[in-house]
Design an enzyme around this catalytic site. Structure first.
Site, short mmCIF file in Angstrom:
data_model
loop_
_atom_site.label_atom_id
_atom_site.label_comp_id
_atom_site.label_asym_id
_atom_site.label_seq_id
_atom_site.Cartn_x
_atom_site.Cartn_y
_atom_site.Cartn_z
N LYS A 91 0.82 -1.22 0.00
CA LYS A 91 0.00 0.00 0.00
C LYS A 91 0.85 1.27 0.00
CE LYS A 91 -3.70 -2.57 0.16
NZ LYS A 91 -3.13 -3.76 -0.48
N GLU A 150 -3.05 7.11 7.47
CA GLU A 150 -3.67 8.16 6.66
C GLU A 150 -4.86 8.77 7.39
OE1 GLU A 150 -4.49 6.16 2.89
OE2 GLU A 150 -6.40 5.48 3.62
N HIS A 156 -14.79 -3.36 8.44
CA HIS A 156 -14.10 -3.35 7.15
C HIS A 156 -14.27 -4.63 6.34
CE1 HIS A 156 -12.25 0.37 8.43
NE2 HIS A 156 -11.89 -0.22 9.55
N ARG A 184 -6.86 -8.93 -8.41
CA ARG A 184 -7.41 -10.29 -8.49
C ARG A 184 -8.88 -10.18 -8.85
NH1 ARG A 184 -7.83 -8.94 -2.79
NH2 ARG A 184 -10.04 -8.49 -2.55
#
Lengths: 500, 172
Positions: free
Chosen positions: A117, A201, A236, A293
């Site tokens: 990431k 972030e 999540h 994917r």
């Protein structure tokens, strides 16, 4: 065309891949493991590679060298990794390449760059893709994390650099939580991805999770197939996905879609992929990550575009040019996917391990079921808790919701509890119906996590009362009706058999 | 002569109670109202019909007078009490299964990663008690009640089986 494929996966996605491969005339191979000897995916494949005797500390579907040796031994041309397991392992893709096996997915370099990431963020910055403010590098200490958060402003989110699927993610709302959350995120990342690197972030409290499906061939063509709305999540983890999203108009769709294509082109993407964005209340969107994917939720895109994504994956891997231009892609109708997980909604979605004694899935022209299980299937703690995906179509979103209620009413599962009562509640929630929901939907907009029909409680009391009366009758008449062959109503018989 | 009220029982659930008996005609009366429900086995399930609505059911657990059933995939727990046992329990103030002790069991097998509470810590409903790793996820085990931790029956980095007792809480 590729002649044979080894599916390095299990469950519903293995079956999903087999279906398309068979249609394309590709011979399918699957791995038979000792954890799931009677699994449905094994029965559906053309060839079974028995690895039950393999003695390795590495779980079967993560054992790169063993999977490759199976492919080499059987002279299999290609490997489809599905999702999860090795689907986003650059090392696996690289090893396939060096063995001369076609990996159905992008190149190892792209998987590495997008999988990490921190690197993905750096690429996005370079290509001016909108991004949330955050750390440019991995965060190495609590002290550094605190300094960064001070600069960004709370709340912030700590994410695993190698992450995905909600693992290794922690929200920090104030200074005092930082050290605990930082360490939790690191330990979870280490466990899940063998890599404890994390970054930070800015955290948007109530965003929408919107992702774009893209297809890119090896000739430089790249298109998007519209978005998926994945805001209905718990910790999540996506639970329900839709296509299209009510939050996007044509203009915003085009803008975000172009952005997704730009990013894909910037990294030299090839094959099917997904670019995930967060969308805030003012229609600002921010690149979050790219999944290299096939996604669990790919069927909703297939239903509204009429394009078989797995077929496209095979064709792209085969070096073929895309058959479509962006202008050909028209979104038609609406589709909703429900992830039927073996989880007990009434006890905080805790995994419900057991045996699926009996399962009835919905049927109908607007219903697609991607399932990896049949009756007597064991829900094993070795794998994730998803039993099946129910995907429902409608000409409009309203119709899709109506069809979904009907479809979910047909579901019968015996032996374990599932997330179906949860979805029934979602489908009746006015915020969901109106489309004014965000990732905070479960926390803020749902009062009750499961739907109960009127009088369900009383019906339960009635059934228990009747059952108890039967019990007493059996006890009292045991001596009397011995050998008389008294006729029993069938449901009473069922009860008796069950009580044995 | 037949009694007008036969098989009189109190069904005591987690948050609801029902008074049920059969009248002379053998009809079931729940809380004073005649209730008609047909029970049919179908495809291995019990199908219940009431007021034109279909419910599917499964009897999950039976322990003497305590039952757990699933209706449309939702759990319902009831204990069947005779008028005498019901009265006795009321008098004894046991409030029928609603004891002051709250036992947290492992919802699944897994590894205890972290224990957030200590003996005698005061907790509120929704507080995380411990983190259990299973199915590749770290699951927070949450208290459903307010109270005080009486006993911790597991330790960090230990493996627990499904239904193993993890924590005992004295409800407040």
């Amino acid at each position: 065309m590729i002649k044979s494929v080894l599916i390095a996966n299990r469950g519903e996605i293995a079956i999903r891949i087999i279906k398309t491969a068979k249609r394309l005339g590709i011979k399918t191979y699957v791995l038979l493991t000792k954890k799931e000897p009677n699994s449905l995916y094994v029965q559906e494949a053309d060839e079974i590679c028995d690895i039950t005797e393999t003695t390795s500390a590495i779980p079967e579907f993560l054992d790169i060298e063993n999977i490759l040796s199976v492919a080499v031994k059987n002279k299999i041309e290609a490997i489809h990794p599905g999702y999860g397991f090795l689907a986003e392992s650059p090392y696996f893709a690289q090893r396939c390449k060096s063995e001369g096996i076609t990996f159905i997915g992008p190149s190892p370099e792209v998987i590495y760059n997008m999988g990490n990431k921190t690197i993905a963020r750096q690429i996005a910055i370079k290509h001016k893709i909108p991004l949330l403010q955050g750390s440019k590098q991995n965060v190495k200490s609590v002290k550094e994390a605190l300094a960064l958060a001070e600069n960004i402003g709370y709340p912030v989110i700590i994410k695993a650099a190698a992450g995905g699927g909600g693992k290794g993610m922690r929200i920090v709302r104030e200074k005092s939580q930082m050290s605990k959350m930082y360490n939790l995120a690191r330990s979870e990342s280490e466990k899940a991805f063998n890599d404890s690197a994390v970054f930070i972030e800015r955290y948007i409290d109530n965003p929408k999770h919107i992702e774009f499906q893209i297809l890119a061939d090896s000739h430089g063509n790249c298109i998007h197939l519209g978005e998926r709305e994945c805001s209905i999540q718990r910790k999540h983890q996506k639970l329900l996905e839709e296509a299209p999203s009510v939050a996007l108009n044509d203009e915003l769709r085009e803008k975000m879609g172009r952005c997704a294509i730009e990013l894909a082109k910037a990294v030299g993407y090839e094959n099917a992929g997904t670019v995930e964005f967060l969308l805030d209340g003012d229609n600002n969107y921010y690149f979050m990550e790219m999944n290299t994917r096939i996604q669990v939720e790919h069927p909703v895109t297939e239903l509204v575009t009429g394009i078989d994504l797995v077929e496209q994956q095979f064709k792209i891997a085969n070096g073929e040019k895309l058959n479509y231009n962006q202008e050909n892609i028209k979104l038609k109708g609406a589709a909703i996917e429900f992830r039927v997980n073996a989880e007990d909604v009434q006890t905080n979605f805790s995994p419900n391990i057991g045996i699926v004694e009996n399962i009835v899935m919905p049927k109908g022209e607007n219903v697609r079921v991607d399932s990896g299980f049949t009756d007597k299937a064991v829900i094993s703690p070795d794998f994730d808790s998803m039993i099946a995906k129910i995907i429902v179509y409608g000409k409009t979103r309203e119709e899709a919701i109506k069809n979904s209620i009907e479809a979910l009413n047909q579901v019968r599962i015996k032996g374990i509890k599932s997330t179906v009562p949860f979805f029934k509640a979602v489908l009746r929630n006015k915020h969901f119906i109106n489309g004014d929901f965000t990732t905070a939907f479960l926390d803020k907009q749902m009062k009750k996590m499961y739907h109960q029909e009127a009088d369900e409680d009383m019906i339960a009391a009635f059934l228990i009362y009747k059952t108890h009366m039967e019990e007493i009758e059996i006890m009292n008449s045991k001596d009397l009706d011995f050998g008389k062959g008294r006729e029993l109503p069938p449901w009473q018989l069922t009860n008796r058999i069950k009580s044995l | 002569m037949q009694k007008s009220k036969k098989n009189k029982y109190h069904l005591v659930g987690t948050d609801k109670e029902y008074k049920i008996y059969e009248n002379k005609q053998g009809e079931v009366i729940i809380n004073g109202k005649k209730i008609e429900v047909s029970i049919t086995p179908k495809d291995g399930f019990l199908e219940l019909n009431h007021n034109g609505k279909t419910y599917f059911a499964e009897i999950v657990e039976k322990d003497q007078n305590k039952y757990v059933v699933l209706i449309n995939g939702n759990t319902y727990k009831f204990s069947v009490e005779t008028p005498i046992s019901y009265k006795r329990k009321k008098i004894l103030g046991m409030s029928l299964g609603r004891s002051s002790k709250y036992v947290v069991e492992a919802p699944m097998p897994g590894n205890v990663i972290e224990i957030m509470v200590e003996k005698d810590s005061e907790i509120k409903a929704g507080d995380t008690l411990l983190v259990l790793e299973a199915m590749k996820m770290q699951n927070e085990i949450i208290s459903e009640v307010n109270g005080v931790v009486k006993k911790i029956s597991c330790s960090t980095n230990s493996y627990v089986n499904k239904d193993d007792v993890l924590v005992e809480i004295e409800k407040s």
